[in-house]
Scaffold this active site. Structure first.
Site, short mmCIF file in Angstrom:
data_model
loop_
_atom_site.label_atom_id
_atom_site.label_comp_id
_atom_site.label_asym_id
_atom_site.label_seq_id
_atom_site.Cartn_x
_atom_site.Cartn_y
_atom_site.Cartn_z
N ARG A 46 50.94 37.35 36.48
CA ARG A 46 50.24 37.87 35.29
C ARG A 46 50.78 39.26 34.96
O ARG A 46 50.90 39.65 33.82
CB ARG A 46 48.72 37.91 35.51
CG ARG A 46 48.02 38.44 34.27
CD ARG A 46 46.49 38.38 34.21
NE ARG A 46 45.81 37.91 35.37
CZ ARG A 46 45.44 38.67 36.40
NH1 ARG A 46 45.68 39.97 36.40
NH2 ARG A 46 44.82 38.14 37.43
N TYR A 98 48.85 37.71 6.73
CA TYR A 98 48.74 36.44 7.42
C TYR A 98 47.26 36.11 7.65
O TYR A 98 46.49 36.95 8.15
CB TYR A 98 49.49 36.54 8.75
CG TYR A 98 49.43 35.30 9.57
CD1 TYR A 98 50.07 34.14 9.15
CD2 TYR A 98 48.70 35.25 10.75
CE1 TYR A 98 50.01 32.97 9.89
CE2 TYR A 98 48.63 34.09 11.49
CZ TYR A 98 49.28 32.96 11.06
OH TYR A 98 49.21 31.81 11.80
N ASP A 170 53.80 44.60 11.20
CA ASP A 170 54.06 43.20 11.55
C ASP A 170 55.42 42.86 10.95
O ASP A 170 55.56 42.70 9.75
CB ASP A 170 52.93 42.31 10.99
CG ASP A 170 53.12 40.84 11.37
OD1 ASP A 170 54.26 40.42 11.61
OD2 ASP A 170 52.11 40.12 11.37
N LYS A 195 58.20 32.51 15.04
CA LYS A 195 58.89 32.33 13.76
C LYS A 195 60.40 32.59 13.94
O LYS A 195 61.05 31.85 14.63
CB LYS A 195 58.25 33.24 12.71
CG LYS A 195 56.71 33.23 12.73
CD LYS A 195 56.09 31.90 12.35
CE LYS A 195 54.60 31.80 12.65
NZ LYS A 195 53.78 32.88 12.16
C1 PLP Z 1 52.46 33.39 12.42
C2 PLP Z 1 52.18 34.81 12.14
C3 PLP Z 1 51.32 35.55 12.96
C4 PLP Z 1 50.59 34.92 14.13
O1 PLP Z 1 51.45 34.53 15.16
P1 PLP Z 1 51.17 33.31 16.16
O2 PLP Z 1 52.39 33.30 17.01
O3 PLP Z 1 50.98 32.08 15.34
O4 PLP Z 1 49.92 33.66 16.91
C5 PLP Z 1 51.15 36.88 12.68
N1 PLP Z 1 51.76 37.47 11.61
C6 PLP Z 1 52.58 36.78 10.80
C7 PLP Z 1 53.22 37.48 9.66
C8 PLP Z 1 52.81 35.43 11.03
O5 PLP Z 1 53.61 34.75 10.20
#
Ligand code: PLP
Length: 381
Positions: A46, A98, A170, A195
């Protein structure tokens, strides 16, 4: 080291015990100690794992940060950041973000007394009227999702630094290939590595990168205390995906540019959202802070009903109808009912997120096939 070399080499050494060129998947929960406290830096998985460590060192290098921490998802990474706040603290966030990030803030952290304001930050100075002495964190997504507005990272960070407010960008949509917010003054960068970083739609993963040692240590403490760690196999998949990040993003951007122009001239399309257009309201900022304009394109239809949008989405072949983005394959989606369904309709309409808005994640296929696919689907409307 230049970016295209970092993706392949930063933080990665051949395995010292075997010479394996690829970082092994250390599928272990614990590590043997010679005597209590006498160990090789690893005690329990962990807290640390060598596969995760290689990925963290690589990510820190890509974002020009001092340290990265990996999580079991992008939202787990965000959850850890929000846990640094205290009841009464305020967050200012972009208003077009998001859906899952919006849900985490409004449905979970509001219960613990955290307040949030969602603002259109296309004009960075707007933020000045909304900051109070309780403002602890500014949360920015840029380009925004799904409207593809661009926020001036440096202008916001300069202001935040003058007020000692943390900023988190982000960077999921842009990736460090297109922009590195820490260089513009951001405190933290977050990714959903699910992504573009992973890039092959085969893993859920997230990370935070920072150069602030205090924040790094606090996030490490939260992760070890709360436990949102990724598995070693998932870290391996992200590491492997990143090796081609520059090639994939470059091609996605080229394809997206071509598709944006194609859609703009299409008679069935009323509006195309893509920051590369000279008449896009934030084009100048995009040009200044991004290397290219990204692989995402959103568009609206002349026949502006959900039914028309459904027609298009159910008639594409190479653009698969699915949530998510940033993989090698092209995806098509309906933000109002899919990624952004957790945002109330009145809020959605305020930012232009209509029921006929369609979002594309443009992959790396041949551009002629992608255009023909969209053309064919649009003809069905
Ligand atoms: C998909 C996404 C998230 C969340 O990520 P997960 O890996 O699905 O938890 C956060 N911000 C953006 C811009 C995203 O496209």
């Amino acid at each position: 080291m230049k970016f295209n070399t970092k993706v392949i080499h930063a933080g990665i050494e051949p395995d010292p015990s075997t010479g394996a060129i690829m970082t092994p998947i250390f599928q272990t929960s614990t590590y043997v100690q010679n005597a209590p406290g006498d160990h090789k830096g690893y005690e329990y998985a962990r807290t640390q794992n060598p596969t995760r460590k290689a990925l963290e060192d690589n990510l820190a290098a890509l974002e020009n940060g001092k340290g990265a921490i990996c999580y079991s998802s992008g939202l787990a990474a965000m959850d850890a950041i929000l846990k640094m706040l205290n009841p009464g603290d305020e967050i200012i966030s972009t208003n077009d973000l998001y859906g899952g990030s919006y849900r985490l803030m409004t449905k979970l952290f509001s219960k613990y007394g955290i307040k949030m304001k969602f603002l259109d930050l296309q004009e960075a100075s707007v933020i000045q009227q909304h900051v109070t002495e309780k403002t602890k964190l500014i949360w920015i997504e840029t380009p925004t999702n799904p409207m593809l507005n661009v926020v001036d990272i440096k202008a916001i960070c300069d202001f935040a630094i003058s007020k000692s407010i943390w900023t988190c960008i982000d960077n999921t949509f842009a990736t460090p290939y297109l922009q590195t917010p820490l260089d513009l003054g951001a405190t933290m960068v977050l990714h959903s590595a699910t992504k573009y970083l992973g890039g092959h739609s085969d893993v859920i993963h997230g990370c935070v990168v920072t150069s602030d040692e205090g924040i790094y240590n606090e996030l490490k403490f939260i992760q070890n205390a709360a436990g949102a760690v990724p598995g070693p196999q998932d870290c391996f998949l992200v590491l492997r995906g990143i090796k081609t990040l520059h090639l994939r993003v470059e091609r996605s951007c080229q394809n997206a540019e071509s598709i944006a122009h194609f859609l703009k001239n299409h008679e069935k399309v009323s509006k195309v959202y893509w920051p590369g257009f000279e008449d896009h309201p934030n084009h100048e900022i995009a040009k200044k802070q991004m290397k290219h304009f990204g692989g995402m394109v959103s568009f609206d239809l002349v026949s502006n009903t959900e039914e028309s949008a459904n027609r298009v989405m159910s008639n594409t072949h190479f653009f698969s109808l699915a949530e998510s983005l940033g993989g090698v394959e092209s995806l098509i989606g309906h933000p109002a009912s899919m990624t952004h369904a957790s945002i109330p309709k009145v809020e959605r309409l305020k930012v232009g997120l209509t029921d006929s808005l369609i979002r594309l994640s443009v992959g790396v296929e041949d551009i002629a096939d992608l255009k023909a696919d969209l053309n064919n689907a649009l003809e069905k409307v």
